[in-house]
Scaffold this active site. Structure first.
Site, short mmCIF file in Angstrom:
data_model
loop_
_atom_site.label_atom_id
_atom_site.label_comp_id
_atom_site.label_asym_id
_atom_site.label_seq_id
_atom_site.Cartn_x
_atom_site.Cartn_y
_atom_site.Cartn_z
N ASP A 105 132.02 50.32 43.50
CA ASP A 105 130.80 51.06 43.83
C ASP A 105 130.78 52.35 43.02
OD1 ASP A 105 133.05 51.90 45.37
OD2 ASP A 105 131.75 53.01 46.72
N GLU A 171 134.15 52.63 48.51
CA GLU A 171 135.18 53.65 48.29
C GLU A 171 134.57 55.03 48.12
OE1 GLU A 171 137.96 56.23 45.98
OE2 GLU A 171 135.91 55.62 45.52
#
Length: 427
Positions: A105, A171
Protein backbone atom coordinates in the site's frame (compact mmCIF):
# COMPACT_ATOMS: atom_id res chain seq x y z
CA UNK A 1 35.28 -27.49 0.85
CA UNK A 2 33.73 -30.02 3.25
CA UNK A 3 32.06 -28.92 6.47
CA UNK A 4 31.87 -31.45 9.31
CA UNK A 5 28.99 -31.07 11.74
CA UNK A 6 28.94 -32.95 15.03
CA UNK A 7 25.62 -33.99 16.49
CA UNK A 8 24.55 -36.40 19.20
CA UNK A 9 22.20 -39.28 18.48
CA UNK A 10 20.30 -39.33 21.77
CA UNK A 11 18.33 -42.42 20.83
CA UNK A 12 21.48 -44.56 20.63
CA UNK A 13 23.46 -42.56 23.21
CA UNK A 14 26.45 -42.18 20.98
CA UNK A 15 28.28 -39.36 19.27
CA UNK A 16 27.66 -39.31 15.56
CA UNK A 17 29.54 -37.43 12.86
CA UNK A 18 27.33 -36.05 10.10
CA UNK A 19 28.96 -34.94 6.90
CA UNK A 20 27.42 -31.89 5.29
CA UNK A 21 28.86 -31.15 1.90
CA UNK A 22 28.92 -27.51 0.93
CA UNK A 23 31.04 -26.26 -1.89
CA UNK A 24 31.46 -22.59 -1.09
CA UNK A 25 31.64 -21.79 -4.76
CA UNK A 26 28.37 -23.58 -5.54
CA UNK A 27 26.86 -20.14 -4.98
CA UNK A 28 28.16 -18.40 -8.04
CA UNK A 29 27.77 -14.81 -6.89
CA UNK A 30 28.97 -13.42 -10.20
CA UNK A 31 26.38 -15.43 -12.09
CA UNK A 32 23.63 -14.28 -9.71
CA UNK A 33 24.60 -10.64 -10.25
CA UNK A 34 24.55 -11.09 -14.01
CA UNK A 35 21.18 -12.81 -13.90
CA UNK A 36 19.73 -10.01 -11.75
CA UNK A 37 21.07 -7.43 -14.20
CA UNK A 38 19.46 -9.32 -17.06
CA UNK A 39 16.05 -8.86 -15.40
CA UNK A 40 16.40 -5.10 -14.92
CA UNK A 41 14.06 -4.27 -17.79
CA UNK A 42 11.37 -6.67 -16.56
CA UNK A 43 11.66 -5.39 -12.98
CA UNK A 44 11.33 -1.79 -14.10
CA UNK A 45 8.24 -2.59 -16.18
CA UNK A 46 6.66 -4.42 -13.25
CA UNK A 47 7.42 -1.54 -10.90
CA UNK A 48 5.94 1.01 -13.28
CA UNK A 49 2.83 -1.14 -13.63
CA UNK A 50 2.41 -1.12 -9.85
CA UNK A 51 3.02 2.62 -9.56
CA UNK A 52 0.27 3.24 -12.14
CA UNK A 53 -2.33 1.55 -9.90
CA UNK A 54 -3.55 3.70 -6.97
CA UNK A 55 -3.30 1.56 -3.85
CA UNK A 56 -3.72 3.45 -0.62
CA UNK A 57 -4.41 1.52 2.60
CA UNK A 58 -7.72 -0.31 2.31
CA UNK A 59 -7.82 0.01 -1.50
CA UNK A 60 -5.06 -2.36 -2.61
CA UNK A 61 -7.08 -4.99 -4.50
CA UNK A 62 -5.87 -4.10 -8.01
CA UNK A 63 -2.27 -3.92 -6.83
CA UNK A 64 -2.64 -7.38 -5.28
CA UNK A 65 -4.06 -8.75 -8.54
CA UNK A 66 -1.10 -7.41 -10.52
CA UNK A 67 1.35 -8.94 -8.03
CA UNK A 68 -0.42 -12.31 -8.24
CA UNK A 69 -0.04 -12.19 -12.02
CA UNK A 70 3.72 -11.61 -11.73
CA UNK A 71 4.21 -14.29 -9.07
CA UNK A 72 2.52 -16.86 -11.29
CA UNK A 73 4.51 -15.71 -14.30
CA UNK A 74 7.91 -16.22 -12.62
CA UNK A 75 7.00 -19.66 -11.27
CA UNK A 76 5.97 -19.55 -7.62
CA UNK A 77 4.66 -22.91 -6.44
CA UNK A 78 1.71 -21.39 -4.61
CA UNK A 79 0.06 -17.97 -4.70
CA UNK A 80 -2.79 -17.12 -2.36
CA UNK A 81 -4.59 -14.10 -0.92
CA UNK A 82 -5.59 -14.37 2.73
CA UNK A 83 -8.67 -13.07 4.52
CA UNK A 84 -7.16 -9.65 5.19
CA UNK A 85 -6.06 -9.25 1.58
CA UNK A 86 -2.32 -9.93 1.94
CA UNK A 87 -0.77 -11.93 -0.90
CA UNK A 88 1.56 -14.82 -0.06
CA UNK A 89 3.72 -16.48 -2.69
CA UNK A 90 5.59 -19.66 -1.75
CA UNK A 91 8.32 -21.68 -3.44
CA UNK A 92 10.35 -24.69 -2.31
CA UNK A 93 9.65 -27.47 0.19
CA UNK A 94 12.46 -27.32 2.74
CA UNK A 95 12.05 -27.18 6.51
CA UNK A 96 13.60 -23.73 6.98
CA UNK A 97 11.01 -21.09 6.10
CA UNK A 98 12.49 -17.74 5.07
CA UNK A 99 10.30 -14.70 4.55
CA UNK A 100 10.58 -11.60 2.37
CA UNK A 101 8.07 -8.93 3.31
CA UNK A 102 7.00 -5.87 1.30
CA UNK A 103 3.99 -3.75 2.16
CA UNK A 104 2.29 -2.83 -1.10
CA UNK A 105 0.00 0.00 0.00
CA UNK A 106 1.06 3.61 -0.43
CA UNK A 107 0.26 6.93 1.17
CA UNK A 108 -1.77 9.52 -0.70
CA UNK A 109 -0.42 12.19 -3.03
CA UNK A 110 -0.53 15.21 -0.73
CA UNK A 111 -0.39 18.67 -2.34
CA UNK A 112 -0.29 18.01 -6.09
CA UNK A 113 1.42 21.33 -6.81
CA UNK A 114 4.54 19.91 -5.12
CA UNK A 115 4.87 17.22 -7.79
CA UNK A 116 6.80 17.94 -10.97
CA UNK A 117 5.36 14.87 -12.74
CA UNK A 118 2.21 12.75 -12.63
CA UNK A 119 2.59 10.57 -9.49
CA UNK A 120 0.85 7.56 -11.05
CA UNK A 121 2.16 7.85 -14.60
CA UNK A 122 5.62 8.37 -13.14
CA UNK A 123 8.77 8.63 -15.18
CA UNK A 124 11.83 6.62 -16.12
CA UNK A 125 15.35 7.57 -17.15
CA UNK A 126 18.57 5.58 -17.40
CA UNK A 127 19.01 5.45 -13.61
CA UNK A 128 15.70 6.19 -11.91
CA UNK A 129 12.03 5.28 -11.74
CA UNK A 130 9.68 7.92 -10.32
CA UNK A 131 6.17 7.68 -8.93
CA UNK A 132 4.18 7.27 -5.74
CA UNK A 133 5.42 4.12 -4.01
CA UNK A 134 8.66 3.83 -6.00
CA UNK A 135 10.75 3.69 -2.82
CA UNK A 136 8.03 3.19 -0.20
CA UNK A 137 7.80 0.50 -1.05
CA UNK A 138 6.72 -1.11 -4.26
CA UNK A 139 10.32 -1.65 -5.31
CA UNK A 140 10.69 -4.15 -2.47
CA UNK A 141 8.05 -6.56 -3.78
CA UNK A 142 9.58 -6.30 -7.27
CA UNK A 143 13.07 -7.27 -6.09
CA UNK A 144 11.73 -10.03 -3.84
CA UNK A 145 9.74 -11.67 -6.64
CA UNK A 146 12.67 -11.50 -9.04
CA UNK A 147 15.00 -12.77 -6.33
CA UNK A 148 12.83 -15.89 -6.26
CA UNK A 149 12.94 -16.09 -10.07
CA UNK A 150 16.75 -16.08 -9.92
CA UNK A 151 16.67 -18.86 -7.30
CA UNK A 152 14.57 -20.95 -9.67
CA UNK A 153 16.51 -20.09 -12.83
CA UNK A 154 19.92 -20.89 -11.32
CA UNK A 155 18.79 -24.01 -9.40
CA UNK A 156 19.55 -22.41 -6.05
CA UNK A 157 16.44 -23.91 -4.47
CA UNK A 158 17.19 -26.93 -2.31
CA UNK A 159 15.50 -29.21 0.19
CA UNK A 160 17.02 -27.04 2.90
CA UNK A 161 14.55 -24.16 2.68
CA UNK A 162 11.24 -22.76 1.55
CA UNK A 163 10.61 -19.09 0.72
CA UNK A 164 7.48 -17.04 1.32
CA UNK A 165 7.14 -13.58 -0.22
CA UNK A 166 4.42 -11.48 1.39
CA UNK A 167 2.82 -8.46 -0.22
CA UNK A 168 1.15 -6.93 2.81
CA UNK A 169 -1.68 -4.43 3.13
CA UNK A 170 -2.64 -1.53 5.43
CA UNK A 171 0.93 -0.98 6.62
CA UNK A 172 0.81 2.76 6.01
CA UNK A 173 -2.28 3.00 8.23
CA UNK A 174 -1.23 0.45 10.85
CA UNK A 175 2.23 -1.07 10.45
CA UNK A 176 2.45 -4.68 11.57
CA UNK A 177 -1.30 -5.33 11.60
CA UNK A 178 -0.91 -7.43 8.45
CA UNK A 179 1.63 -9.65 10.21
CA UNK A 180 -0.60 -10.00 13.27
CA UNK A 181 -3.05 -11.60 10.85
CA UNK A 182 -0.42 -13.65 9.00
CA UNK A 183 1.02 -14.97 12.27
CA UNK A 184 -2.23 -15.61 14.15
CA UNK A 185 -4.64 -16.58 11.36
CA UNK A 186 -2.48 -17.84 8.46
CA UNK A 187 -0.11 -19.56 10.95
CA UNK A 188 2.97 -18.52 8.94
CA UNK A 189 6.08 -18.64 11.16
CA UNK A 190 9.32 -17.95 9.24
CA UNK A 191 12.73 -18.55 10.83
CA UNK A 192 13.59 -14.99 9.86
CA UNK A 193 12.16 -12.27 7.61
CA UNK A 194 13.85 -9.81 5.28
CA UNK A 195 12.06 -6.46 5.48
CA UNK A 196 12.37 -4.94 2.01
CA UNK A 197 11.63 -1.34 3.02
CA UNK A 198 14.15 1.18 1.61
CA UNK A 199 17.51 1.10 3.41
CA UNK A 200 19.64 3.59 1.47
CA UNK A 201 21.86 0.74 0.25
CA UNK A 202 22.58 -0.36 3.84
CA UNK A 203 21.57 -3.31 6.01
CA UNK A 204 19.26 -2.44 8.91
CA UNK A 205 18.82 -4.45 12.09
CA UNK A 206 16.33 -2.45 14.12
CA UNK A 207 14.05 0.52 14.53
CA UNK A 208 12.33 2.59 17.16
CA UNK A 209 8.79 1.62 18.00
CA UNK A 210 5.89 4.01 18.04
CA UNK A 211 2.42 4.61 19.40
CA UNK A 212 -0.48 6.99 18.77
CA UNK A 213 -1.79 8.93 21.78
CA UNK A 214 -4.88 11.10 22.15
CA UNK A 215 -5.09 13.89 24.73
CA UNK A 216 -8.50 15.51 25.30
CA UNK A 217 -9.59 18.41 27.52
CA UNK A 218 -13.09 19.65 28.19
CA UNK A 219 -14.30 23.21 28.63
CA UNK A 220 -17.62 25.06 28.87
CA UNK A 221 -19.03 26.96 25.92
CA UNK A 222 -20.58 30.41 26.03
CA UNK A 223 -21.23 33.27 23.65
CA UNK A 224 -18.05 34.60 22.10
CA UNK A 225 -18.98 38.16 23.02
CA UNK A 226 -18.46 37.36 26.70
CA UNK A 227 -15.72 34.68 26.84
CA UNK A 228 -15.28 35.11 30.59
CA UNK A 229 -18.56 33.27 31.08
CA UNK A 230 -17.11 30.08 29.66
CA UNK A 231 -14.03 27.86 30.00
CA UNK A 232 -12.05 27.72 26.73
CA UNK A 233 -10.74 24.20 26.04
CA UNK A 234 -8.36 25.49 23.35
CA UNK A 235 -6.61 27.75 25.88
CA UNK A 236 -6.15 24.74 28.17
CA UNK A 237 -4.69 22.73 25.33
CA UNK A 238 -2.30 25.59 24.52
CA UNK A 239 -0.70 25.11 27.94
CA UNK A 240 -0.43 21.35 27.39
CA UNK A 241 1.12 21.84 23.95
CA UNK A 242 4.04 23.73 25.44
CA UNK A 243 4.60 20.90 27.92
CA UNK A 244 4.66 18.37 25.08
CA UNK A 245 7.31 20.44 23.28
CA UNK A 246 9.52 20.43 26.39
CA UNK A 247 8.90 16.72 27.02
CA UNK A 248 10.32 15.89 23.59
CA UNK A 249 13.66 17.39 24.58
CA UNK A 250 13.95 15.21 27.68
CA UNK A 251 13.10 11.69 26.50
CA UNK A 252 15.25 8.58 26.88
CA UNK A 253 18.31 8.12 24.64
CA UNK A 254 19.63 4.78 23.35
CA UNK A 255 23.10 4.48 21.88
CA UNK A 256 21.99 2.49 18.82
CA UNK A 257 18.41 3.59 18.14
CA UNK A 258 18.78 7.17 19.34
CA UNK A 259 16.30 9.26 21.33
CA UNK A 260 12.61 8.77 21.79
CA UNK A 261 10.49 11.58 20.36
CA UNK A 262 7.02 13.00 20.75
CA UNK A 263 5.24 15.51 18.52
CA UNK A 264 1.75 16.81 17.91
CA UNK A 265 0.35 15.48 14.63
CA UNK A 266 -3.29 16.57 14.73
CA UNK A 267 -5.56 18.96 16.62
CA UNK A 268 -9.36 18.87 16.93
CA UNK A 269 -11.97 21.02 18.66
CA UNK A 270 -15.65 21.25 19.34
CA UNK A 271 -17.65 24.45 19.62
CA UNK A 272 -21.33 25.35 19.13
CA UNK A 273 -20.32 27.90 16.48
CA UNK A 274 -17.62 30.30 15.34
CA UNK A 275 -19.23 32.78 17.72
CA UNK A 276 -18.73 30.64 20.81
CA UNK A 277 -16.05 29.45 23.22
CA UNK A 278 -14.70 25.98 22.40
CA UNK A 279 -15.87 23.33 24.87
CA UNK A 280 -13.52 20.51 23.77
CA UNK A 281 -10.03 20.31 22.35
CA UNK A 282 -8.00 17.20 21.54
CA UNK A 283 -4.63 16.43 20.01
CA UNK A 284 -2.99 13.38 18.50
CA UNK A 285 0.59 12.63 19.48
CA UNK A 286 3.10 10.68 17.40
CA UNK A 287 5.34 9.02 20.00
CA UNK A 288 8.50 7.20 18.85
CA UNK A 289 9.79 4.70 21.40
CA UNK A 290 13.45 3.86 21.76
CA UNK A 291 14.98 0.96 23.69
CA UNK A 292 13.93 1.05 27.32
CA UNK A 293 10.56 2.71 26.69
CA UNK A 294 7.13 1.06 26.69
CA UNK A 295 3.64 2.24 25.90
CA UNK A 296 2.87 2.28 29.64
CA UNK A 297 5.80 4.57 30.47
CA UNK A 298 4.98 6.82 27.50
CA UNK A 299 1.36 7.24 28.61
CA UNK A 300 2.42 7.98 32.18
CA UNK A 301 4.88 10.66 31.04
CA UNK A 302 2.03 12.55 29.40
CA UNK A 303 -0.43 11.93 32.23
CA UNK A 304 2.07 13.33 34.73
CA UNK A 305 2.52 16.68 32.95
CA UNK A 306 1.39 19.45 35.32
CA UNK A 307 -1.21 21.03 33.04
CA UNK A 308 -2.55 17.61 32.00
CA UNK A 309 -3.19 16.96 35.68
CA UNK A 310 -4.53 20.45 36.36
CA UNK A 311 -7.08 20.30 33.55
CA UNK A 312 -7.93 16.64 34.15
CA UNK A 313 -7.10 15.81 30.54
CA UNK A 314 -7.91 12.32 29.30
CA UNK A 315 -4.86 10.52 27.89
CA UNK A 316 -5.45 7.34 25.90
CA UNK A 317 -4.04 5.16 23.16
CA UNK A 318 -5.80 5.02 19.82
CA UNK A 319 -7.25 1.77 18.48
CA UNK A 320 -7.20 0.88 14.77
CA UNK A 321 -10.49 -0.54 13.47
CA UNK A 322 -10.61 0.15 9.73
CA UNK A 323 -11.71 -2.24 7.01
CA UNK A 324 -9.18 -3.90 4.75
CA UNK A 325 -9.99 -4.12 1.04
CA UNK A 326 -11.62 -7.51 1.76
CA UNK A 327 -13.95 -5.74 4.26
CA UNK A 328 -12.23 -7.43 7.22
CA UNK A 329 -11.81 -5.46 10.45
CA UNK A 330 -8.97 -6.77 12.63
CA UNK A 331 -8.80 -4.40 15.62
CA UNK A 332 -5.54 -3.58 17.36
CA UNK A 333 -4.13 -0.99 19.74
CA UNK A 334 -2.02 1.64 17.99
CA UNK A 335 1.15 0.41 19.66
CA UNK A 336 4.08 -0.76 17.56
CA UNK A 337 6.95 -2.20 19.62
CA UNK A 338 10.61 -1.30 19.32
CA UNK A 339 12.88 -4.06 18.03
CA UNK A 340 16.58 -4.73 17.49
CA UNK A 341 18.50 -7.84 16.49
CA UNK A 342 22.18 -8.44 17.19
CA UNK A 343 25.00 -8.16 14.69
CA UNK A 344 25.72 -11.78 15.69
CA UNK A 345 22.20 -12.94 14.77
CA UNK A 346 22.45 -15.61 12.01
CA UNK A 347 20.25 -13.57 9.66
CA UNK A 348 22.48 -10.52 10.09
CA UNK A 349 25.68 -12.49 9.54
CA UNK A 350 24.28 -14.26 6.48
CA UNK A 351 23.10 -11.14 4.66
CA UNK A 352 26.34 -9.31 5.47
CA UNK A 353 28.28 -12.25 4.05
CA UNK A 354 26.23 -12.25 0.85
CA UNK A 355 26.58 -8.50 0.44
CA UNK A 356 30.34 -8.65 1.00
CA UNK A 357 30.75 -11.38 -1.62
CA UNK A 358 28.87 -9.27 -4.16
CA UNK A 359 29.27 -5.59 -3.39
CA UNK A 360 31.85 -4.99 -0.66
CA UNK A 361 31.50 -4.08 3.00
CA UNK A 362 28.00 -2.86 3.92
CA UNK A 363 27.02 -0.34 6.55
CA UNK A 364 24.88 -1.97 9.23
CA UNK A 365 22.47 0.57 10.69
CA UNK A 366 18.80 1.13 11.61
CA UNK A 367 15.64 2.74 10.23
CA UNK A 368 14.38 6.11 11.33
CA UNK A 369 10.80 5.19 10.47
CA UNK A 370 8.68 2.18 11.38
CA UNK A 371 8.13 -1.11 9.51
CA UNK A 372 6.22 -4.37 9.78
CA UNK A 373 9.06 -5.54 11.99
CA UNK A 374 7.08 -4.06 14.90
CA UNK A 375 4.98 -7.22 14.79
CA UNK A 376 7.30 -9.77 13.21
CA UNK A 377 10.12 -9.14 15.70
CA UNK A 378 8.52 -6.69 18.15
CA UNK A 379 5.52 -8.89 19.00
CA UNK A 380 6.51 -12.37 17.87
CA UNK A 381 10.30 -12.42 18.26
CA UNK A 382 10.95 -13.59 14.68
CA UNK A 383 14.27 -12.01 13.67
CA UNK A 384 14.02 -9.34 10.97
CA UNK A 385 16.81 -7.95 8.84
CA UNK A 386 16.31 -4.95 6.58
CA UNK A 387 17.60 -4.55 3.05
CA UNK A 388 15.53 -2.91 0.34
CA UNK A 389 15.67 -0.69 -2.75
CA UNK A 390 15.33 3.05 -2.44
CA UNK A 391 15.99 5.67 0.20
CA UNK A 392 14.16 6.48 3.42
CA UNK A 393 13.99 10.16 2.61
CA UNK A 394 11.92 9.42 -0.51
CA UNK A 395 9.14 7.93 1.62
CA UNK A 396 5.93 9.99 1.70
CA UNK A 397 7.66 12.81 -0.18
CA UNK A 398 6.57 14.48 -3.44
CA UNK A 399 8.51 13.45 -6.55
CA UNK A 400 9.26 10.05 -5.01
CA UNK A 401 11.73 7.88 -6.91
CA UNK A 402 13.93 4.81 -6.67
CA UNK A 403 16.99 3.56 -8.51
CA UNK A 404 17.15 0.76 -11.07
CA UNK A 405 20.52 -0.37 -9.71
CA UNK A 406 18.89 -0.86 -6.28
CA UNK A 407 16.26 -3.18 -7.76
CA UNK A 408 19.00 -5.28 -9.32
CA UNK A 409 21.25 -5.33 -6.26
CA UNK A 410 18.44 -6.33 -3.90
CA UNK A 411 17.17 -9.09 -6.18
CA UNK A 412 20.69 -10.54 -6.33
CA UNK A 413 21.19 -10.48 -2.56
CA UNK A 414 17.72 -11.95 -1.96
CA UNK A 415 18.48 -14.80 -4.37
CA UNK A 416 21.72 -15.86 -2.67
CA UNK A 417 20.69 -15.31 0.95
CA UNK A 418 18.77 -18.54 1.73
CA UNK A 419 21.60 -20.81 0.54
CA UNK A 420 24.21 -18.95 2.57
CA UNK A 421 21.96 -18.81 5.64
CA UNK A 422 21.31 -22.56 5.54
CA UNK A 423 25.01 -23.28 4.94
CA UNK A 424 25.92 -21.27 8.04
CA UNK A 425 23.43 -23.27 10.12
CA UNK A 426 25.51 -26.40 9.47
CA UNK A 427 28.85 -24.93 10.41
Amino acid sequence: MLWYVYCRDYKHKELMITLFKYEEDNVDFKEIKLKAESYKKEMVKFLRDLIAIPGESGSESKVINRIAEEMKKVGFDEVKVDGMGNILGCIGNGKTLIGYDAHIDTVGLGELSNWTFNPYKGYENDEEVGGRGASDQLGGIVSAIYGVKIMRDLDLLSDEYKVVVTGTVQEEDCDGLCWQYIYNEDKVRPEFVVITEPTNGNIYRGQRGRMEIRVEVKGVSCHGSAPERGDNAIYKMADILQEIRVLNDNLHYDEFLGKGTITVSEIFFNSPSRCAVADMCAISLDRRLTNGETYETALEEVRNLPFVKKYKAEVSMYKYEKESWTKLIYPTDCYFPTWVISEEEPATKAIVEVYERMYGTPKVDKWTFSTNGVSIMGRYNIPCIGFGPGKEEEAHAPNEKTWKSDLVKCAAVYAALPTVYCKNKHI
